[in-house]
Write an enzyme that holds these catalytic residues in place. Structure first.
Site, PDB file in Angstrom:
ATOM      1  N   SER A  53       0.820  -1.226  -0.163  1.00 24.00           N
ATOM      2  CA  SER A  53       0.249   0.050  -0.087  1.00 24.00           C
ATOM      3  C   SER A  53       0.735   1.274   0.076  1.00 24.00           C
ATOM      4  O   SER A  53       0.387   2.432  -0.218  1.00 24.00           O
ATOM      5  CB  SER A  53      -0.919   0.027   1.157  1.00 24.00           C
ATOM      6  OG  SER A  53       0.008  -0.323   2.392  1.00 24.00           O
ATOM      7  N   CYS A 113       3.770  -6.207   9.811  1.00 25.75           N
ATOM      8  CA  CYS A 113       3.474  -5.006   8.898  1.00 25.75           C
ATOM      9  C   CYS A 113       4.795  -4.781   8.297  1.00 25.75           C
ATOM     10  O   CYS A 113       5.758  -4.586   9.072  1.00 25.75           O
ATOM     11  CB  CYS A 113       2.835  -3.801   9.435  1.00 25.75           C
ATOM     12  SG  CYS A 113       2.580  -2.671   8.441  1.00 25.75           S
ATOM     13  N   CYS A 165       3.179  -7.181   1.806  1.00 23.34           N
ATOM     14  CA  CYS A 165       2.040  -6.393   2.740  1.00 23.34           C
ATOM     15  C   CYS A 165       1.451  -7.577   3.515  1.00 23.34           C
ATOM     16  O   CYS A 165       0.772  -8.416   2.753  1.00 23.34           O
ATOM     17  CB  CYS A 165       1.086  -5.755   1.967  1.00 23.34           C
ATOM     18  SG  CYS A 165      -0.205  -4.941   2.727  1.00 23.34           S
ATOM     19  N   ASN A 166       1.506  -7.578   4.755  1.00 18.59           N
ATOM     20  CA  ASN A 166       0.783  -8.478   5.648  1.00 18.59           C
ATOM     21  C   ASN A 166      -0.723  -8.307   5.585  1.00 18.59           C
ATOM     22  O   ASN A 166      -1.532  -9.316   5.406  1.00 18.59           O
ATOM     23  CB  ASN A 166       1.167  -8.454   6.898  1.00 18.59           C
ATOM     24  CG  ASN A 166       2.728  -8.843   7.263  1.00 18.59           C
ATOM     25  OD1 ASN A 166       2.856  -9.901   7.878  1.00 18.59           O
ATOM     26  ND2 ASN A 166       3.430  -7.996   7.072  1.00 18.59           N
TER      27      ASN A 166
HETATM   28  N1  DGL Z   1       2.707  -2.403   4.980  1.00 18.03           N
HETATM   29  C1  DGL Z   1       1.173  -3.109   5.263  1.00 18.03           C
HETATM   30  C2  DGL Z   1       1.331  -4.515   5.884  1.00 18.03           C
HETATM   31  O1  DGL Z   1       2.248  -5.086   5.695  1.00 18.03           O
HETATM   32  C3  DGL Z   1      -0.024  -2.218   5.521  1.00 18.03           C
HETATM   33  C4  DGL Z   1       0.124  -0.802   5.824  1.00 18.03           C
HETATM   34  C5  DGL Z   1      -1.096  -0.226   5.664  1.00 18.03           C
HETATM   35  O2  DGL Z   1      -1.758   0.207   4.551  1.00 18.03           O
HETATM   36  O3  DGL Z   1      -2.140  -0.114   6.506  1.00 18.03           O
HETATM   37  O4  DGL Z   1       0.333  -4.632   6.364  1.00 18.03           O
END
Ligand code: DGL
Length: 280
Positions: free
Chosen positions: A28, A205, A91-92
């Site tokens: 994201s 995250c 992205c998790n």
């Molecule tokens: N980097 C993303 C993750 O690993 C999420 C960040 C977001 O857009 O809230 O979950």
């Protein structure tokens, strides 16, 4: 084709992959750069497209339906347009919600990013693990399953911390990091029952390893951090083993809204080898 059906390196190289076909990394925002850094170390010659859905940032405060629709729609369009040899959902939040679905529909190997609960369970000495993720990630059944499978005899304390996503984005833009947001997230875990015994924290995250220094200061000594970036890079290297690489153009960072124009942002992306910045 799902990555698990693309099982052997021999199968991958025999498929006649265009040496210029990129690896597509998707997040994201800037969080997926933590995965990209590890991929660069293992595969320095791999052409990369880094795609950030910053129009949808943050994913963590959205509903499952909103996230799944964005991820499936964008990845569908991007795989048609860029013909990547492999997609990494760095992205998790997107992975724990949409990985199964996109693997069903896209004919390209897909590597996801899921909370590193297994290594954390092996590392903890006190038996108490903290997990920092987005609000959407921490409520996923996927995380329940990982906990059940790998940490059933441990205590796993979860906290969804949207302020950390904001802080990580700010840090990479060269802005001042809001240390109060970081300390607040840490305090929330510490005051949960057993929280004082946390010795291992899963950074669930991809944005959060960018704040490891600040998180370490907030937790104090004796706490280790675990995340999946190095393991994901190894998985990508394994799935592309035996393939040829040829970079015909500078690696690109593409955004769904407002490609960064500030010099500092461009320099930051260039440090990750992303010299061409544009819009999706
Ligand atoms: N980097 C993303 C993750 O690993 C999420 C960040 C977001 O857009 O809230 O979950």
């Amino acid at each position: 084709m799902a990555s698990d059906t693309f099982s052997t390196p021999q199968a991958a190289s025999a498929a006649g992959i265009d040496p210029a076909a990129p690896i597509l990394l998707f997040d994201s925002g800037v969080g997926g750069l933590t995965v990209l850094a590890e991929v660069r170390t293992l595969l320095p010659d791999a052409p990369i497209i880094y795609a950030a859905d910053n129009a949808g940032l943050p994913y963590g405060t959205k509903t499952e339906a909103q996230i799944a629709a964005r991820v499936a729609g964008l990845l569908g369009r991007m795989t048609e347009r860029f013909r990547p040899r492999l997609v990494c959902i760095a992205c998790n939040t997107a992975s724990t919600i949409a990985l199964g679905m996109v693997r069903e529909v896209l004919e390209v190997p897909i590597v996801g990013t899921v909370p590193a609960i297994k290594p954390a369970a092996a590392l903890t000495k006190t038996g108490v693990i903290g997990l920092l993720g987005t609000e959407a990630t921490i409520r996923q059944a996927y995380v329940d399953r990982l906990e059940h499978e790998f940490a059933a005899d441990r205590i796993l304390l979860r906290h969804g911390a949207p302020g950390l996503v904001e802080a990580a984005e700010a840090k990479l833009s060269g802005e001042v990091v809001d240390f109060a947001a970081i300390a607040g997230a840490v305090d929330t875990l510490r005051i949960m029952p057993h929280g004082e015994r946390i010795d291992t924290v899963v950074l669930a995250c991809t944005h959060f390893p960018l704040l490891e220094e600040e998180l370490s200061r907030a937790f104090g000594p004796g706490v280790r951090f675990v995340h999946g970036a190095a393991g994901i890079a190894r998985q990508i290297a394994r799935l592309t083993s035996g393939q040829e690489w040829s970079r015909l153009q500078p690696d690109r960072a593409l955004f769904t809204q407002h490609a960064p124009v500030a010099r500092g942002n461009r320099e930051m992306l260039a440090r990750y080898g992303l010299d061409d910045v544009g819009m999706l």
